[in-house]
Design a protein around this motif. Structure first.
Motif, mmCIF file in Angstrom:
data_model
loop_
_atom_site.group_PDB
_atom_site.id
_atom_site.type_symbol
_atom_site.label_atom_id
_atom_site.label_comp_id
_atom_site.label_asym_id
_atom_site.label_seq_id
_atom_site.Cartn_x
_atom_site.Cartn_y
_atom_site.Cartn_z
ATOM 1 N N ALA A 65 50.344 -32.982 -33.669
ATOM 2 C CA ALA A 65 50.039 -34.408 -33.779
ATOM 3 C C ALA A 65 51.267 -35.195 -34.244
ATOM 4 C CB ALA A 65 48.887 -34.614 -34.757
ATOM 5 N N TRP A 66 51.408 -36.395 -33.677
ATOM 6 C CA TRP A 66 52.474 -37.346 -33.999
ATOM 7 C C TRP A 66 53.850 -36.910 -33.505
ATOM 8 C CZ3 TRP A 66 49.275 -35.849 -38.291
ATOM 9 C CH2 TRP A 66 48.207 -36.735 -38.514
ATOM 10 N N HIS A 67 53.952 -35.697 -33.026
ATOM 11 C CA HIS A 67 55.233 -35.173 -32.557
ATOM 12 C C HIS A 67 55.359 -35.358 -31.043
ATOM 13 C CE1 HIS A 67 55.136 -33.537 -36.570
ATOM 14 N NE2 HIS A 67 56.305 -32.940 -36.424
ATOM 15 N N GLY A 68 56.383 -34.771 -30.471
ATOM 16 C CA GLY A 68 56.603 -34.789 -29.029
ATOM 17 C C GLY A 68 57.505 -33.639 -28.659
ATOM 18 N N SER A 69 57.896 -33.564 -27.397
ATOM 19 C CA SER A 69 58.752 -32.467 -26.961
ATOM 20 C C SER A 69 60.088 -32.458 -27.700
ATOM 21 C CB SER A 69 58.977 -32.560 -25.457
ATOM 22 O OG SER A 69 59.588 -33.786 -25.100
ATOM 23 N N CYS A 93 48.187 -37.496 -26.153
ATOM 24 C CA CYS A 93 47.709 -38.032 -27.433
ATOM 25 C C CYS A 93 48.740 -38.899 -28.144
ATOM 26 C CB CYS A 93 47.254 -36.908 -28.351
ATOM 27 S SG CYS A 93 48.567 -35.767 -28.841
ATOM 28 N N VAL A 94 50.033 -38.716 -27.827
ATOM 29 C CA VAL A 94 51.075 -39.516 -28.476
ATOM 30 C C VAL A 94 51.694 -40.528 -27.511
ATOM 31 C CG1 VAL A 94 51.639 -37.879 -30.301
ATOM 32 C CG2 VAL A 94 52.761 -37.665 -28.072
ATOM 33 N N SER A 95 50.978 -40.849 -26.456
ATOM 34 C CA SER A 95 51.486 -41.803 -25.469
ATOM 35 C C SER A 95 51.266 -43.248 -25.883
ATOM 36 C CB SER A 95 50.810 -41.561 -24.118
ATOM 37 O OG SER A 95 49.415 -41.822 -24.203
ATOM 38 N N GLY A 96 50.563 -43.447 -27.012
ATOM 39 C CA GLY A 96 50.249 -44.800 -27.449
ATOM 40 C C GLY A 96 48.980 -45.348 -26.845
ATOM 41 N N VAL A 97 48.238 -44.506 -26.108
ATOM 42 C CA VAL A 97 46.994 -44.925 -25.460
ATOM 43 C C VAL A 97 45.807 -44.491 -26.321
ATOM 44 C CG1 VAL A 97 45.555 -44.727 -23.407
ATOM 45 C CG2 VAL A 97 48.046 -44.772 -23.185
ATOM 46 N N ALA A 98 45.085 -45.436 -26.868
ATOM 47 C CA ALA A 98 43.904 -45.123 -27.671
ATOM 48 C C ALA A 98 42.819 -44.521 -26.773
ATOM 49 C CB ALA A 98 43.380 -46.381 -28.361
ATOM 50 N N GLY A 99 42.034 -43.640 -27.338
ATOM 51 C CA GLY A 99 40.941 -43.030 -26.589
ATOM 52 C C GLY A 99 41.290 -41.714 -25.937
ATOM 53 N N THR A 100 42.572 -41.321 -25.968
ATOM 54 C CA THR A 100 42.979 -40.039 -25.409
ATOM 55 C C THR A 100 42.383 -38.910 -26.244
ATOM 56 O OG1 THR A 100 45.046 -41.003 -24.635
ATOM 57 C CG2 THR A 100 44.958 -38.619 -24.803
ATOM 58 N N PRO A 105 49.288 -48.208 -35.753
ATOM 59 C CA PRO A 105 49.607 -49.633 -35.831
ATOM 60 C C PRO A 105 48.676 -50.534 -35.029
ATOM 61 C CG PRO A 105 51.032 -48.587 -34.227
ATOM 62 C CD PRO A 105 50.187 -47.497 -34.815
ATOM 63 N N SER A 106 47.687 -49.929 -34.347
ATOM 64 C CA SER A 106 46.714 -50.737 -33.621
ATOM 65 C C SER A 106 45.414 -49.955 -33.554
ATOM 66 C CB SER A 106 47.218 -51.080 -32.209
ATOM 67 O OG SER A 106 47.465 -49.910 -31.466
ATOM 68 N N GLU A 107 44.347 -50.622 -33.121
ATOM 69 C CA GLU A 107 43.031 -49.995 -33.098
ATOM 70 C C GLU A 107 43.030 -48.744 -32.219
ATOM 71 O OE1 GLU A 107 38.354 -51.189 -32.231
ATOM 72 O OE2 GLU A 107 39.956 -52.670 -31.999
ATOM 73 N N GLY A 108 42.448 -47.680 -32.762
ATOM 74 C CA GLY A 108 42.329 -46.436 -32.021
ATOM 75 C C GLY A 108 43.492 -45.477 -32.174
ATOM 76 N N LEU A 109 44.532 -45.891 -32.909
ATOM 77 C CA LEU A 109 45.664 -45.027 -33.209
ATOM 78 C C LEU A 109 45.737 -44.799 -34.718
ATOM 79 C CD1 LEU A 109 48.402 -46.655 -30.936
ATOM 80 C CD2 LEU A 109 46.886 -44.746 -30.371
ATOM 81 N N PHE A 110 46.440 -43.737 -35.119
ATOM 82 C CA PHE A 110 46.618 -43.540 -36.559
ATOM 83 C C PHE A 110 47.942 -42.855 -36.858
ATOM 84 C CE2 PHE A 110 45.096 -39.473 -35.338
ATOM 85 C CZ PHE A 110 45.050 -38.570 -36.401
ATOM 86 N N GLN A 111 48.388 -43.010 -38.114
ATOM 87 C CA GLN A 111 49.679 -42.506 -38.548
ATOM 88 C C GLN A 111 49.537 -41.773 -39.876
ATOM 89 O OE1 GLN A 111 51.697 -46.368 -38.685
ATOM 90 N NE2 GLN A 111 52.873 -45.830 -36.870
ATOM 91 N N THR A 112 50.560 -40.980 -40.198
ATOM 92 C CA THR A 112 50.601 -40.348 -41.517
ATOM 93 C C THR A 112 51.244 -41.301 -42.512
ATOM 94 O OG1 THR A 112 52.695 -39.300 -40.915
ATOM 95 C CG2 THR A 112 50.694 -38.001 -40.640
ATOM 96 N N GLN A 172 49.257 -41.371 -33.208
ATOM 97 C CA GLN A 172 48.386 -40.423 -32.513
ATOM 98 C C GLN A 172 47.064 -41.103 -32.162
ATOM 99 O OE1 GLN A 172 48.888 -37.033 -31.967
ATOM 100 N NE2 GLN A 172 46.878 -36.056 -31.999
ATOM 101 N N SER A 173 46.493 -40.723 -31.035
ATOM 102 C CA SER A 173 45.154 -41.209 -30.680
ATOM 103 C C SER A 173 44.128 -40.672 -31.669
ATOM 104 C CB SER A 173 44.798 -40.739 -29.264
ATOM 105 O OG SER A 173 43.419 -40.925 -29.004
ATOM 106 N N MET A 174 43.342 -41.561 -32.253
ATOM 107 C CA MET A 174 42.293 -41.140 -33.177
ATOM 108 C C MET A 174 41.256 -40.271 -32.478
ATOM 109 S SD MET A 174 41.797 -44.678 -35.376
ATOM 110 C CE MET A 174 40.139 -44.219 -35.865
#
Length: 248
Positions: free
Chosen positions: A15-19, A43-50, A127-134, A161-163
């Motif tokens: 989560a929150w990471h990438g390649s 999940c880390v594409s910035g798209v909520a609901g993933t 930073p927006s609805e449906g996403l979350f951060q540490t 990360q997508s919630m």
């Protein structure tokens, strides 16, 4: 697979990471003769609901290669286990979990999180609805052994990360059927803050224990050994993959 041919290793981030997080791990694996592919999960594409199902499907497509195996970190444990399901006959050798979660298919993670009273180390809808951060990734992911300059670099790369990926249903898991018995690996990290060693051991035990899993241990390593001790991770994975090959 011949004794001289090594499988392709598909690296699956947490989560929150990438390649990007495998920057130091890739050359360590290549030095041992492995071809490597690192995926970026939806999940880390910035798209909520993933969801985890989206991530598993994405990983599944990357595994559609003969003689491949996964190295899955943290959140990606259930993703990689779902992705290899049904691919044993296609040549997928197995999966290795790196201080990763192992949850049964069908588990409602959102219900579990609510039952334990939330996750105190995250901020929801940010930073927006449906996403979350540490809240404090520096003290969560990297102690005690990641060098400071690598911590600075890694923190700058983390993404929301997508919630829905963490609050939804776990996809069906390959470790819950017989296809990969003897071809499941777990690399334990004894100083992990995110998933304490007792929880790592409990999840392996709950997933069949050492009869089903080939286990190796990184003593004193935290949650990000791909940044702190990539050579040791590569050696542990190589030992596990060699053990897998005796089961094919």
């Amino acid at each position: 697979m011949s004794s001289t041919t090594k499988p392709t290793i598909v690296l699956v981030h947490g989560a929150w990471h990438g390649s990007w997080c495998w920057r130091f791990q890739i050359p360590a694996l290549e030095a041992l003769g492995y071809a490597v592919e690192a995926v970026d999960l939806p999940c880390v594409s910035g798209v909520a609901g993933t969801t985890q199902f989206d991530d598993a499907a994405h990983n599944h497509r990357h595994l559609w290669v003969n003689a491949s195996s996964s190295l899955a970190h943290s959140y990606a444990g259930p993703i990689a286990s779902a992705a290899i399901k049904g691919l044993s006959e296609k040549g997928v050798l197995g999966m290795v979990a790196l201080c990763a979660y192992m949850f049964p298919g069908g588990m409602d993670q959102g219900a579990v999180i609510r039952d334990i009273g939330d996750l105190p180390y995250v901020t929801w809808n940010m930073p927006s609805e449906g996403l979350f951060q540490t809240k404090d990734p520096r003290s969560l992911f990297f102690p005690p052994d990641v060098p400071a300059e690598r911590v600075d670099w890694a923190v700058s790369q983390l993404r929301p990360q997508s919630m829905a990926a963490n609050m939804g249903i776990v996809p069906p898991q390959a470790w819950q059927d017989d296809s990969y018995i003897g071809r499941l690996g777990y690399i334990r990290c004894t100083a992990d803050v995110v998933i304490p060693i007792e929880q790592q051991d409990g999840m392996v035990l709950g997933a069949g224990g050492q009869e089903n899993w080939v286990v190796r241990t990184l003593e004193g390593s935290g949650h990000s050994p791909f940044l702190s001790r990539p050579h040791e991770v590569a050696v542990a994975l190589d030992e596990i993959v060699n053990a897998f090959e005796t089961k094919v």
